[in-house]
Design a protein around this motif. Structure first.
Motif, PDB file in Angstrom:
ATOM      1  N   THR A   1       0.835  -1.213   0.000  1.00 19.05           N
ATOM      2  CA  THR A   1       0.000   0.000   0.000  1.00 19.05           C
ATOM      3  C   THR A   1       0.858   1.246   0.000  1.00 19.05           C
TER       4      THR A   1
ATOM      5  N   ALA B   1      -2.182   5.850 -18.425  1.00 15.98           N
ATOM      6  CA  ALA B   1      -3.612   5.615 -18.644  1.00 15.98           C
ATOM      7  C   ALA B   1      -4.240   6.843 -19.288  1.00 15.98           C
TER       8      ALA B   1
ATOM      9  N   ASP C   1     -11.423   9.539 -13.342  1.00 12.96           N
ATOM     10  CA  ASP C   1     -11.373   8.229 -14.006  1.00 12.96           C
ATOM     11  C   ASP C   1      -9.945   7.892 -14.437  1.00 12.96           C
TER      12      ASP C   1
ATOM     13  N   GLU D   1      -8.085   6.655 -11.372  1.00 11.24           N
ATOM     14  CA  GLU D   1      -8.498   5.290 -11.036  1.00 11.24           C
ATOM     15  C   GLU D   1      -7.895   4.281 -12.013  1.00 11.24           C
ATOM     16  N   GLU D   2      -7.901   4.608 -13.289  1.00 10.19           N
ATOM     17  CA  GLU D   2      -7.340   3.709 -14.298  1.00 10.19           C
ATOM     18  C   GLU D   2      -5.821   3.581 -14.120  1.00 10.19           C
TER      19      GLU D   2
ATOM     20  N   ARG E   1      -4.146   3.876 -11.335  1.00  4.96           N
ATOM     21  CA  ARG E   1      -3.912   3.027 -10.164  1.00  4.96           C
ATOM     22  C   ARG E   1      -4.091   1.550 -10.540  1.00  4.96           C
ATOM     23  N   SER E   2      -5.095   1.241 -11.328  1.00  7.26           N
ATOM     24  CA  SER E   2      -5.337  -0.124 -11.774  1.00  7.26           C
ATOM     25  C   SER E   2      -4.174  -0.630 -12.630  1.00  7.26           C
ATOM     26  N   VAL E   3      -3.690   0.206 -13.534  1.00  3.48           N
ATOM     27  CA  VAL E   3      -2.547  -0.164 -14.366  1.00  3.48           C
ATOM     28  C   VAL E   3      -1.320  -0.402 -13.479  1.00  3.48           C
TER      29      VAL E   3
ATOM     30  N   GLU F   1      -1.249  -1.377 -10.354  1.00  5.06           N
ATOM     31  CA  GLU F   1      -1.419  -2.645  -9.645  1.00  5.06           C
ATOM     32  C   GLU F   1      -1.103  -3.831 -10.556  1.00  5.06           C
ATOM     33  N   GLY F   2      -1.568  -3.785 -11.804  1.00  3.48           N
ATOM     34  CA  GLY F   2      -1.265  -4.839 -12.759  1.00  3.48           C
ATOM     35  C   GLY F   2       0.221  -4.909 -13.067  1.00  3.48           C
ATOM     36  N   TRP F   3       0.863  -3.760 -13.170  1.00  2.50           N
ATOM     37  CA  TRP F   3       2.299  -3.680 -13.424  1.00  2.50           C
ATOM     38  C   TRP F   3       3.082  -4.335 -12.290  1.00  2.50           C
TER      39      TRP F   3
END
Length: 81
Positions: free
Chosen positions: A3, A36, A43, A46-47, A49-51, A53-55
């Motif tokens: 985190t 992103a 948005d 948020e995108e 942050r998602s990228v 996390e995937g990275w």
């Protein structure tokens, strides 16, 4: 640990308005390939942050080293032989 790393990385994010009102572009310059686009700034955050996390997940699975960000790091432990 995870985190804190994500929060530190997101604090390094930069954003720009795309031409002709096409939305927003965001990136974390320190982390290659983490970027992103989205219609709104929120948005895009948020995108991004998602990228991120995937990275991180991909990097962990491939045992890639992670750069330290503002004193926060991620360490991949080697398997015991």
């Amino acid at each position: 640990m995870l985190t804190a790393y994500i929060q530190a990385a997101m604090r390094r994010a930069t954003y720009e308005l795309l031409p002709d009102g096409e939305g927003y572009y965001g990136e974390i310059p320190l982390l290659e390939g983490v970027f992103a686009t989205a219609a709104t700034l929120e948005d895009c955050r948020e995108e991004l942050r998602s990228v991120l996390e995937g990275w991180i997940i991909l990097g962990l699975s491939m045992r890639h080293p992670f750069p330290e960000i503002d004193g926060h790091g991620l360490t991949v432990q080697q398997d015991a032989a």
